[in-house]
Scaffold this active site. Structure first.
Site, PDB file in Angstrom:
ATOM      1  N   ARG A 187       7.963  -3.262  28.989  1.00 12.12           N
ATOM      2  CA  ARG A 187       7.245  -2.073  28.511  1.00 12.12           C
ATOM      3  C   ARG A 187       5.911  -1.812  29.174  1.00 12.12           C
ATOM      4  O   ARG A 187       5.542  -0.660  29.404  1.00 12.12           O
ATOM      5  CB  ARG A 187       6.963  -2.253  27.025  1.00 12.12           C
ATOM      6  CG  ARG A 187       8.054  -1.719  26.236  1.00 12.12           C
ATOM      7  CD  ARG A 187       7.803  -1.862  24.801  1.00 12.12           C
ATOM      8  NE  ARG A 187       9.120  -1.751  24.226  1.00 12.12           N
ATOM      9  CZ  ARG A 187       9.404  -1.990  22.986  1.00 12.12           C
ATOM     10  NH1 ARG A 187       8.459  -2.349  22.162  1.00 12.12           N
ATOM     11  NH2 ARG A 187      10.623  -1.839  22.553  1.00 12.12           N
ATOM     12  N   ALA A 230      11.867   1.132  12.381  1.00 10.66           N
ATOM     13  CA  ALA A 230      12.393   0.483  13.590  1.00 10.66           C
ATOM     14  C   ALA A 230      13.710   1.143  13.994  1.00 10.66           C
ATOM     15  O   ALA A 230      14.547   1.459  13.153  1.00 10.66           O
ATOM     16  CB  ALA A 230      12.581  -1.001  13.334  1.00 10.66           C
ATOM     17  N   GLN A 231      13.862   1.333  15.270  1.00 13.29           N
ATOM     18  CA  GLN A 231      15.045   2.050  15.755  1.00 13.29           C
ATOM     19  C   GLN A 231      16.014   1.113  16.464  1.00 13.29           C
ATOM     20  O   GLN A 231      17.146   0.904  16.063  1.00 13.29           O
ATOM     21  CB  GLN A 231      14.620   3.166  16.715  1.00 13.29           C
ATOM     22  CG  GLN A 231      13.909   4.311  16.054  1.00 13.29           C
ATOM     23  CD  GLN A 231      13.614   5.464  17.023  1.00 13.29           C
ATOM     24  OE1 GLN A 231      13.847   5.381  18.215  1.00 13.29           O
ATOM     25  NE2 GLN A 231      13.110   6.558  16.487  1.00 13.29           N
ATOM     26  N   GLY A 232      15.553   0.536  17.596  1.00 12.79           N
ATOM     27  CA  GLY A 232      16.431  -0.159  18.548  1.00 12.79           C
ATOM     28  C   GLY A 232      17.255  -1.262  17.938  1.00 12.79           C
ATOM     29  O   GLY A 232      18.483  -1.273  18.029  1.00 12.79           O
ATOM     30  N   GLY A 233      16.613  -2.253  17.306  1.00 12.83           N
ATOM     31  CA  GLY A 233      17.371  -3.327  16.689  1.00 12.83           C
ATOM     32  C   GLY A 233      16.678  -4.670  16.711  1.00 12.83           C
ATOM     33  O   GLY A 233      15.453  -4.746  16.756  1.00 12.83           O
ATOM     34  N   SER A 293      10.373  -8.347  17.587  1.00 15.22           N
ATOM     35  CA  SER A 293       9.384  -8.293  16.527  1.00 15.22           C
ATOM     36  C   SER A 293       9.991  -8.456  15.138  1.00 15.22           C
ATOM     37  O   SER A 293       9.523  -9.266  14.333  1.00 15.22           O
ATOM     38  CB  SER A 293       8.641  -6.962  16.628  1.00 15.22           C
ATOM     39  OG  SER A 293       7.967  -6.718  15.448  1.00 15.22           O
ATOM     40  N   ARG A 308       5.011  -7.994  24.174  1.00 14.82           N
ATOM     41  CA  ARG A 308       6.210  -8.317  23.397  1.00 14.82           C
ATOM     42  C   ARG A 308       7.476  -7.801  24.063  1.00 14.82           C
ATOM     43  O   ARG A 308       7.538  -6.646  24.493  1.00 14.82           O
ATOM     44  CB  ARG A 308       6.097  -7.701  22.005  1.00 14.82           C
ATOM     45  CG  ARG A 308       7.350  -7.837  21.181  1.00 14.82           C
ATOM     46  CD  ARG A 308       7.123  -7.312  19.792  1.00 14.82           C
ATOM     47  NE  ARG A 308       6.976  -5.881  19.745  1.00 14.82           N
ATOM     48  CZ  ARG A 308       7.975  -5.035  19.531  1.00 14.82           C
ATOM     49  NH1 ARG A 308       9.212  -5.476  19.375  1.00 14.82           N
ATOM     50  NH2 ARG A 308       7.753  -3.742  19.467  1.00 14.82           N
ATOM     51  N   GLU A 355      17.975  -3.410  25.981  1.00 16.94           N
ATOM     52  CA  GLU A 355      16.637  -2.811  26.075  1.00 16.94           C
ATOM     53  C   GLU A 355      15.882  -3.443  27.221  1.00 16.94           C
ATOM     54  O   GLU A 355      16.315  -4.448  27.793  1.00 16.94           O
ATOM     55  CB  GLU A 355      15.879  -2.998  24.754  1.00 16.94           C
ATOM     56  CG  GLU A 355      16.476  -2.180  23.624  1.00 16.94           C
ATOM     57  CD  GLU A 355      15.720  -2.240  22.323  1.00 16.94           C
ATOM     58  OE1 GLU A 355      15.783  -1.269  21.573  1.00 16.94           O
ATOM     59  OE2 GLU A 355      15.068  -3.262  22.045  1.00 16.94           O
ATOM     60  N   SER A 408       6.092  -0.401   9.037  1.00 18.63           N
ATOM     61  CA  SER A 408       6.808  -0.087  10.274  1.00 18.63           C
ATOM     62  C   SER A 408       8.289  -0.451  10.194  1.00 18.63           C
ATOM     63  O   SER A 408       9.118   0.141  10.883  1.00 18.63           O
ATOM     64  CB  SER A 408       6.207  -0.868  11.447  1.00 18.63           C
ATOM     65  OG  SER A 408       4.927  -0.401  11.731  1.00 18.63           O
ATOM     66  N   ASP A 464      -5.210  -3.892   7.984  1.00 18.80           N
ATOM     67  CA  ASP A 464      -5.933  -4.384   6.788  1.00 18.80           C
ATOM     68  C   ASP A 464      -5.899  -5.906   6.688  1.00 18.80           C
ATOM     69  O   ASP A 464      -6.914  -6.549   6.404  1.00 18.80           O
ATOM     70  CB  ASP A 464      -5.319  -3.802   5.498  1.00 18.80           C
ATOM     71  CG  ASP A 464      -5.426  -2.288   5.428  1.00 18.80           C
ATOM     72  OD1 ASP A 464      -6.011  -1.688   6.354  1.00 18.80           O
ATOM     73  OD2 ASP A 464      -4.913  -1.714   4.455  1.00 18.80           O
ATOM     74  N   LYS A 487       0.884  -1.179   0.000  1.00 21.06           N
ATOM     75  CA  LYS A 487       0.000   0.000   0.000  1.00 21.06           C
ATOM     76  C   LYS A 487       0.914   1.219   0.000  1.00 21.06           C
ATOM     77  O   LYS A 487       1.782   1.332   0.852  1.00 21.06           O
ATOM     78  CB  LYS A 487      -0.847  -0.068   1.269  1.00 21.06           C
ATOM     79  CG  LYS A 487      -1.968   0.912   1.364  1.00 21.06           C
ATOM     80  CD  LYS A 487      -2.912   0.556   2.493  1.00 21.06           C
ATOM     81  CE  LYS A 487      -2.290   0.639   3.865  1.00 21.06           C
ATOM     82  NZ  LYS A 487      -3.266   0.492   4.945  1.00 21.06           N
TER      83      LYS A 487
END
Ligand code: FAD
Ligand code: SIN
Length: 529
Positions: free
Chosen positions: A286, A47-50, A387, A382, A114, A43, A217, A36
């Site tokens: 988290r 992604a930042q952290g790793g 992920s 999570r 993390e 996403s 979706d 799309k």
């Protein structure tokens, strides 16, 4: 209508899960990948952290498994957790082969830390890991002769047969109808097998770190086609999204806390995590940290709390977090010298289309991988950086299962064409915008970090009313991406609320004042269409 059947497998989604699947399949068959909007719209690119993987000699699979299960509050499926975590080093090796320039320390990959991890085990590309991974996967896919990448295709619904009936009387999946966003026409993309890799449903909430297209979706399409979904109430809120009136969804990676960042109440100046989780402090899982921030904000009437890493040397901060540092400077915040204002925001959809270890859904011919799926890895919450890992492992597993069972996948039959004979162009686009805003607002207020039965029932009532309105609209007007997304957002909101009402306990990400206790044994919330 344009009907295409010149590919063996259809992959819906060009993020980490979809492209991993496509690259694995392409060794032996022809694959088409639909996205799309742009190919980088998911996403993954953000992604930042790793990516979590056991790579250090002092770390073990057992500890990564235990950390994952502790974060998941007993709802994870052990078999899946072992399956994924044991495949992590191999997944990282494949990414290195594809040219992902992970940070190194001497001859080894640099590992950051993390929340919820008992060891340093996150491989990363500074604070922009997702972009590096997305770029490498896309380059490999673009160069592969057996892969066709089609951006600007908004899938509307799966194409199903009537035989091989399972849960809702639907049958084998033969591909999907997709709106070509450039021509405005609906195309049918037929295939012997279909892999759903369409990402999460974060945009069902007013505040989310997820990109614009994360509207659930794939989850909604699979549900409509007859596949079960599970644990949709487990919506993850990231503790530290930048608080800024203009920039609404910029994440401040958990690695900032992993490298020493502290959470401070701006009113009292205290490091408040000591009241909520004195042992793990800012590196608690988290759900714990997000609830603590939410509680401080509500108790003190704050707009935000502070995340402060300015006690670390400026060089260290700039080197570890170049992207965040630069971005914040453009907003007038120098994180090497001052704290960052942060709030929790929706971040990840733990629930989704129910799959087994081969990525199979309930529907023959339909697989799912990545954030749109529920594999049993994350349970009720999570663990950070698990992920992307799940995307690589299940993207490959789904593709391998298709290749291993290729003889079971027949060529698609003739299909029912998309019927546009009774619809016209909409003259009231404002309804779509209004409903989008309304859903996202009541989901934030009624189905957020702390829930009650009364608020959930209020949300359910609103969803019923809006569903009638949107289905009526959908039945009369030509589809647009906004309308497709609105319909799916609403369907996902309904699944989240229904699941939340079914869980009569608080566990992981689902916290309700009406059932604050956690039952001895965790049960998945499985919804059957
Ligand atoms: P996505 O990457 O979201 O891709 C979805 C794809 O599906 C896109 O190509 C999209 O265009 C396509 N699509 C969607 N709907 C349709 C449709 N109707 N028709 C056709 N195509 C469609 N996880 C980690 O492990 N580590 C991290 O450091 C990390 N950081 C994160 C930071 C941010 C800001 C965010 C938002 C998430 C982060 N996550 C992280 C989570 C992780 O990035 C995602 O869970 C993961 O990238 C999902 O990948 P995916 O392939 O399942 O879906
Ligand atoms: C982050 O960098 O904080 C996000 C990591 C994740 O979502 O796993």
């Amino acid at each position: 209508m344009n009907i295409r059947a010149d590919h063996d497998v259809l992959v819906i989604g060009s993020g980490a899960a979809g492209l991993t699947a496509a690259l694995t399949l392409a060794a032996e068959c022809k694959v088409i990948v639909l996205a799309k909007g742009k190919l980088t719209s998911g996403s993954t690119a953000w992604a930042q952290g790793g990516i979590a993987a056991v790579l250090d000699a002092g770390d073990t699979f057992e500890e990564h498994i235990r950390d994952t299960m502790v974060a998941g509050a007993g709802l994870n499926r052990l078999e899946t957790v072992e399956f994924v975590i044991e495949r992590a080093p191999q997944a990282i090796a494949r990414l290195v082969e594809l040219g992902v320039p992970f940070n190194t320390e001497g001859p080894d990959l640099h590992l950051t830390r993390e929340g919820g991890h008992s060891h340093r085990r996150i491989v990363h590309v500074a604070d922009a890991t997702g972009w590096a991974v997305q770029t490498a996967l896309l380059k490999a896919a673009e160069e592969h002769p057996n892969i066709t990448l089609l951006p600007n295709r908004s899938c509307i619904d799966l194409i199903t047969g009537k035989h091989e009936q399972r849960y809702s009387g639907s049958g084998r999946v033969w591909g999907a109808y997709a709106l070509n966003e450039e021509t405005g026409r609906v195309e049918a993309h037929l295939a012997r097998a279909t892999i759903m890799a369409s990402g999460g449903a974060g945009r069902v909430y007013q505040f989310s770190t997820a990109p614009r297209g994360a509207t659930g979706d794939g989850i909604a399409m699979a549900w409509r086609a007859g596949a079960r979904v599970s644990n949709m109430e487990m919506m993850q809120f990231h503790p530290t999204c930048l608080y800024n009136l203009e920039v609404k969804n910029f994440l401040i990676t958990e690695a900032v806390r992993g490298e020493g960042g502290r959470l401070i109440n701006p009113r009292t100046g205290t490091r408040f995590m000591e009241y909520y989780d004195a042992k793990r402090m800012e590196l608690a899982p988290r759900d714990v940290v997000a609830r603590a921030i939410d509680a401080e904000i509500k108790r003190f009437g704050l707009d935000f709390v502070h995340l402060d890493i300015s006690h670390m040397p400026p060089e260290f901060v700039r080197e570890h977090f170049p992207t965040i540092h630069e971005k914040l400077l453009t907003l007038g915040i120098d994180m090497t010298r001052e704290p960052i204002p942060v709030v929790p925001a929706q971040h990840y959809t733990c629930g989704g289309i129910l799959i087994d270890l081969a990525g199979r859904t309930d529907l023959p011919g339909l697989y799912a991988a990545g954030e749109c799926s529920e594999s049993g890895l994350h349970g009720a919450n999570r663990l950070a950086s698990n992920s992307l890992l799940e995307c690589f492992v299940f993207g490959a597993a789904a593709a391998e299962d298709i290749l291993a069972n290729w003889d079971d996948f027949d060529a698609p039959p003739a299909i029912r064409p998309w019927d546009e004979s009774r619809v016209t162009d909409s003259d009231e686009e404002v309804i779509i915008k209004q409903n989008w805003t309304e859903i996202r607002r009541f989901m934030w207020n009624y189905v957020g970090i702390v829930r009650t039965t009364k608020r959930l029932e209020r949300a359910q009532h609103r969803i019923k009313l809006l569903t009638d309105e949107v289905e009526d609209y959908y039945g009369h007007f030509r589809v647009t991406t906004d309308l497709i997304e609105l319909r799916n957002l609403l369907q996902c909101a309904g699944l989240i609320v229904k699941s939340a009402l079914k869980r009569h306990e608080s566990r992981g990400l689902h916290f309700t004042l009406d059932y604050p206790q956690t039952e001895a044994e965790g049960q998945d919330t499985v919804l059957v269409p």
